[in-house]
Design a protein around this motif. Structure first.
Motif, short mmCIF file in Angstrom:
data_model
loop_
_atom_site.label_atom_id
_atom_site.label_comp_id
_atom_site.label_asym_id
_atom_site.label_seq_id
_atom_site.Cartn_x
_atom_site.Cartn_y
_atom_site.Cartn_z
N CYS A 34 0.83 -1.21 0.00
CA CYS A 34 0.00 0.00 0.00
C CYS A 34 0.87 1.25 0.00
CB CYS A 34 -0.93 -0.01 1.21
SG CYS A 34 -1.75 1.56 1.56
N GLY A 83 2.87 1.69 -3.22
CA GLY A 83 2.00 2.08 -4.33
C GLY A 83 1.63 3.56 -4.29
N ILE A 84 1.36 4.06 -3.07
CA ILE A 84 1.01 5.48 -2.93
C ILE A 84 2.21 6.36 -3.32
CG2 ILE A 84 0.41 7.29 -1.27
CD1 ILE A 84 -1.22 5.17 0.25
N ASP A 124 4.73 5.58 -5.21
CA ASP A 124 5.05 5.43 -6.64
C ASP A 124 4.09 6.22 -7.53
OD1 ASP A 124 7.26 3.86 -6.26
OD2 ASP A 124 6.18 1.96 -6.39
N SER A 125 2.94 6.65 -6.95
CA SER A 125 1.97 7.40 -7.75
C SER A 125 2.36 8.86 -7.91
CB SER A 125 0.57 7.31 -7.13
OG SER A 125 0.54 8.01 -5.89
N LYS A 126 3.57 9.17 -7.40
CA LYS A 126 4.13 10.53 -7.55
C LYS A 126 3.21 11.58 -6.91
CE LYS A 126 6.98 9.68 -11.63
NZ LYS A 126 7.00 8.22 -11.45
N ILE A 127 3.15 11.51 -5.58
CA ILE A 127 2.27 12.44 -4.86
C ILE A 127 2.88 13.83 -4.74
CG2 ILE A 127 1.12 10.63 -3.53
CD1 ILE A 127 2.95 11.32 -1.18
N TYR A 186 11.67 4.33 -0.96
CA TYR A 186 11.43 5.18 -2.13
C TYR A 186 12.60 6.12 -2.37
CZ TYR A 186 9.07 8.38 -5.33
OH TYR A 186 8.74 9.14 -6.44
N ARG A 239 -2.33 14.47 -0.48
CA ARG A 239 -2.39 13.51 -1.57
C ARG A 239 -2.13 12.08 -1.07
NH1 ARG A 239 0.94 17.54 -4.46
NH2 ARG A 239 -0.49 18.88 -5.62
N GLN A 298 -4.87 9.18 -1.61
CA GLN A 298 -4.53 7.94 -2.31
C GLN A 298 -4.79 6.72 -1.43
OE1 GLN A 298 -3.51 7.29 -5.41
NE2 GLN A 298 -3.61 9.41 -6.04
N GLU A 321 -8.46 5.96 -1.57
CA GLU A 321 -8.78 5.36 -2.87
C GLU A 321 -8.41 3.88 -2.85
OE1 GLU A 321 -10.23 6.29 -5.88
OE2 GLU A 321 -10.99 7.85 -4.55
N TRP A 322 -7.23 3.58 -2.34
CA TRP A 322 -6.77 2.19 -2.25
C TRP A 322 -7.70 1.38 -1.34
CZ3 TRP A 322 -5.10 -0.36 2.19
CH2 TRP A 322 -4.49 -1.60 2.00
#
Length: 991
Positions: free
Chosen positions: A715, A718-719, A721-724, A788, A806, A810, A813-814
């Motif tokens: 989790c 993934g957050i 890596d979504s480039k927040i 990261y 953000r 995210q 959303e997950w």
């Protein structure tokens, strides 16, 4: 208890608007460190920001009506924020100081108020522990507000020392990051030459010995409370501009002044507009129910003020409306000479009054201000009449008190009395005659209540009985008074009363005193002294044992009790219809109509007429315009041939056709018949619903499956890596006037330049913020950031509010999809207690507040036989159809609207969902085995539902499935705009 301030949407929108004025504006920090950063008031970016806010182009901020987008150029930046009484403007302008410091570095603010009571109320709020806790929680303790209050100065011999409050304020430096300084004063102190214009034997900032000059050197931002008391023509406003020289003036109020010559309201760059129609309709304040004794025709002397003489000897001339004779009274002479019921009432002054709206009038000894044309009726001042009013007030109070006490979290109920004179309450040697009478009536009422409730064996019933008995044991402790003369009293008991009423709001809201004994204080008496600057959220009744004359607006009169209540845990109660009872004398029986008129008139553009709305409403109802007009004109006689609403028919029209009520006060917000605020529960019908109601009101907890360490790691990765992270930027916008292709002048917009916004947080604050909003382990978040950073080095400034927001967004959303099949509901084995429809004993209530089940009430329609309630109430045309159509089905045993937000189904990704209708249906075998719960949605089809709503419905189905067992079966379904209730019920039964 401690009041818990909450982050409310409308207050945050006001903050966005007020703080957004400075977005992208150049600020100079080259001035002295004791001064605010400096900006150019002619900067076009200011004008652009204000235009964007007024046009509704900023997310979350509604457009301001075009007629109110006015501006006055007086050399300073003026910004107006309109917020109705009771919606929290003191909190907003206090938090604005934090925001302007956080975003732009402003740290010097002067708060200007028009009276001592308002000053005391503001001081009390800003210094309250609960307010400081709220701001610490909001800003992580990184910002602190230091408040200096300028009180009248004590003269002393010897050296003339600079006023300490001003010296402390002026000398504070912006080098101490996150430190905000505010100076609170009245307009009287601002204008006091003795304090402000004197040259003292002490200087501040190394050069200034005069307060006006010293304040001007700080380049302050001024916040004005109650702007209608600060007209531009008034001396106080002129002194502010000429002597203090503020850079900006933010005005916060429900009412704004009008220009003397034109009568046009003086709005200066109004960027936020929360008027009374919105505040009442959106349940941001209590509704109002007006009561008055009917005039029984008893003999009463009626005096009309027809003239006044301001030359010595000053006098007032009254005309006796019954005899036609005129009577002239000089200052100091008593009206009691004209009629015994006026005893104690005298002419105190003639000419200038304390009220800025009444330049010349007659002030009576009870503080009442009369203008030419006002009428006094002697019977209103009689002891017999006042006893009748107090008896009715006690009936009202104890009815509401039990309703509030029986709640799952109790609510203290307060009543505020406005009376004629301090002597009638305080007396010389013991209680005055009015207080003695009140004690006698209260003791009798407490005795009645104790007798009525002594057989209630429920836990809450026994607790209330103990509270009543404690009240009867010491009747004097149940009430207290605050009068302006109390400020100089040396009586310790009186000072204790005043402190509890005026300064210790939390104590007044508690059922238990600090020593553990019952706190029975709940009746407050005042001589109209508390008409401004003081309010308490738990005032549920205001009783006027004296007339207020014509001195203030009707909205201001009820304003002391409009704020929504808080419970004993300090939480504000919202999304529920509460009422303030306003008990007045019969001479003010037009009060409700005047109040409604005042509320509806506070708009920039008149609401559309019936004729204008006719085509749209006809289309909505699937009728021709001719047929709808015929119904309005001939069948119901709501309108005349020209579609004008007939006198007295407006509420009937809106009840029958709510589609015509556009931009006006909803009909259940101000009422004169208290019974119309209530809807009865039919005991026989409730008995048929009892099993379903108790099942859905039982306590359940939402359980989420545990996440493994690997899932949490996936989790977080993934957050990230979504480039927040993206750099926070703003832009300077330029508007150029040019000509379009057709030759007309147009404004062309372009970006002049961009800039970067610095809103960074410490790493610890960022991690803490993520944890508090997601409950992901801090160690796991930290480990994810380390992983990261090893692959993608974190940019400078990564840890800011934007990346925090953000990350949290995210995560949710997950969560929506990860947990879609990983949640369940489990019933908690605990007593049910009181509910929205029942007493703690489980018996149905006699009635409930109408506003909690429906805005509209149609008395012209027969109440369906199977309907739970004894009145036809609803919120929308769709609901009206449901109520009418359901009764004809044989499958329906009983049905009713679910009281607003009384059943809140917790949703696994946060928040809750609340159904609207409940049904008990006969199954296919004819047995009453099926229960049906419906949530209505105003959308055309499933495809129009947002994904979030679909997930909420999925959670609701899971919740009601979990209730079903071998004893009861519950089925849930959404009802969309074109779903027919008959079809839905037939489908459920057939399945």
């Amino acid at each position: 208890m401690q009041i818990r301030l909450q982050t409310l949407d409308h207050q945050q929108r006001a903050l966005i608007a007020a703080a957004g004025v400075f977005a992208g504006v150049d600020l100079s920090f080259s001035s002295a460190t004791e001064a605010n950063p400096v900006f150019d008031v002619s900067n076009p970016q200011l004008k652009h920001n204000i235009a964007q806010l007024q046009a509704g182009a900023v997310d979350g901020v509604a457009a301001v009506p075009r007629a109110w987008r006015t501006r006055t150029d007086d050399g300073v930046l003026g910004v107006d924020i309109k917020m109705e009484t009771g919606t929290g403007k003191t909190l907003v302008y206090t938090q604005l100081m934090f925001e302007l410091n956080r975003l732009y570095g402003f740290h010097k603010f002067i708060i200007l108020v028009p009276s001592t009571p308002i000053k005391e109320g503001t001081r009390s709020f800003m210094k309250a522990d609960y307010a400081q806790q709220y701001f610490d929680d909001t800003y992580g303790g990184r910002f602190k507000l230091d408040l200096d209050v300028l009180d009248p100065q004590q003269r002393s011999k010897g050296r003339k020392m600079f006023p300490a409050a001003i010296a402390n304020f002026v000398q504070a430096s912006r080098l101490v990051k996150g430190r905000i300084r505010a100076l609170l004063m009245t307009d009287g102190m601002l204008q006091s030459k003795t304090t402000m214009a004197t040259v003292y034997d002490q200087s501040v900032l190394g050069m200034s010995s005069q307060p006006y000059e010293a304040l001007a050197m700080t380049r302050p931002v001024v916040i004005i409370d109650e702007p209608h008391r600060f007209r531009r023509e008034n001396k106080a406003y002129q002194v502010l501009l000429e002597q203090v020289k503020p850079q900006a003036v933010f005005r916060f109020g429900a009412t704004f002044p009008k220009f003397e010559k034109s009568g046009v309201t003086d709005y200066n760059n109004l960027v936020f507009n929360l008027g009374p129609v919105e505040a009442f309709n959106e349940q941001l304040v209590k509704g109002v129910t007006i009561q008055y004794p009917q005039d029984d025709g008893s003999e009463s002397v009626r005096l009309k003020l027809t003239g006044m003489s301001r030359s010595k000897p000053k006098s007032a001339t009254f005309n006796n409306l019954d005899t036609g004779k005129s009577i002239t009274l000089r200052v100091g002479e008593s009206l009691g000479d004209l009629d015994g019921d006026f005893a104690g009432l005298a002419v105190e002054s003639v000419g200038k009054t304390e009220n800025v709206l009444i330049k010349s009038g007659v002030t009576l000894s009870n503080g009442q201000i009369l203008t030419t044309g006002d009428i006094l009726a002697s019977r209103v001042y009689s002891e017999t009449y006042q006893s009748l009013m107090m008896k009715q007030a006690l009936d009202n109070h104890f009815e509401t008190e039990w309703e509030n006490f029986r709640r799952s979290t109790k609510v203290k109920t307060l009543t505020l009395f406005f009376i004629d004179s301090i002597e009638s309450y305080r007396g010389e040697d013991g209680p005055g005659h009015l207080r003695a009478c009140f004690h006698e009536l209260l003791a009798a009422k407490l005795g009645e209540q104790i007798t009525e409730r002594k057989n209630d064996t429920s836990v809450v019933g026994q607790e209330y009985l103990a509270y009543l008995r404690a009240s009867l044991a010491d009747v004097a402790a149940t009430n207290g008074g605050y009068f302006s003369a109390d400020n100089s009293s040396s009586d310790d008991a009186i000072q204790a009363e005043v402190d509890q009423i005026l300064r210790d709001k939390e104590s007044l809201l508690s059922f238990v005193s600090s020593d553990g004994t019952p706190n029975t204080m709940r009746f407050i008496f005042s001589k109209w002294t508390l008409r401004e600057g003081w309010d308490n959220p738990n005032v549920f009744q205001i009783v006027k044992l004296r007339s207020s004359g014509s001195e203030i607006s009707k909205l201001q009169e009820v304003g002391r009790g409009l704020r929504l209540p808080v419970d004993v845990s300090g939480a504000r109660l919202a999304h529920e219809q509460f009422y303030l009872t306003y008990l007045i004398d019969y001479t003010e029986k037009s009060f409700a109509n005047r109040l409604i008129g005042e509320i509806n008139s506070d708009v920039a553009v008149a609401a559309p007429s019936v004729k204008e709305l006719l085509p749209r409403v006809a289309a909505e109802l699937g009728m021709s315009e001719d047929d709808l007009f015929f119904d309005l004109w001939h069948a119901h006689k709501f309108v005349d041939r020209d579609c004008n609403i007939l006198e007295g028919k407006e509420q009937e029209l809106f009840n029958h056709y709510p589609q015509f009520n556009v931009g006006k006060l909803k009909p259940d917000k101000v009422v004169t018949n208290k019974s119309k605020t209530k809807v009865g529960i039919r005991p026989g019908r409730y008995a048929e619903l009892k099993e379903l109601w108790e099942a859905v009101n039982a306590k359940y907890y939402l359980r989420l499956e545990d996440l493994s360490e690997q899932e949490i790691e996936t989790c977080v990765d993934g957050i990230l890596d979504s480039k927040i992270y993206t750099a926070q930027t703003g832009r300077f916008t330029q508007e150029t006037i040019g000509r379009g292709d057709n030759g007309e002048l147009i404004a062309e917009t372009s970006t002049k330049s961009v800039f970067f916004v610095d809103d960074t947080l410490t790493y610890a604050d960022w991690l803490k913020g993520v944890y508090l909003q997601t409950y992901l382990p801090i160690q796991a978040i930290n480990a994810g950031l380390v992983r990261y950073n090893a692959k993608h080095p974190l940019p400078e400034g990564f840890f800011n509010r934007a990346t925090l927001s953000r990350f949290v967004a995210q995560f949710y959303e997950w969560m929506k999809y990860e947990f879609i099949n990983r949640f369940s509901y489990t019933r908690i084995d605990a007593p049910l207690g009181a509910t929205a429809l029942t007493e703690p004993s489980g018996e149905p209530l006699r009635d409930i507040v109408q506003g909690n089940i429906g805005i509209y009430r149609d008395a012209s329609v027969n109440v369906p036989d199977k309907f739970l309630y004894d009145a036809f109430v609803y919120d929308s045309p769709k609901e009206k159809d449901n109520i009418q159509d359901s009764d004809v089905l044989d499958e329906v045993v009983v049905y009713g609207k679910i009281p607003r937000r009384s059943i809140r189904v917790p949703v696994y990704f946060g928040g809750s969902t609340s159904p609207d209708f409940m049904y008990v249906l006969k199954g296919a075998d004819g047995k009453m085995s099926l229960n049906f719960i419906i949530e209505t949605k105003d959308v055309e089809a499933q495809s129009d539902l947002r994904e979030l709503e679909k997930l909420r419905f999925k959670a609701a189905r899971r919740f009601f499935d979990s209730i079903s067992d071998e004893n009861i079966k519950v089925q849930f379904s959404p009802q969309l705009k074109h779903d027919d209730i008959i079809v839905l019920i037939k489908q459920v039964v057939s399945q």
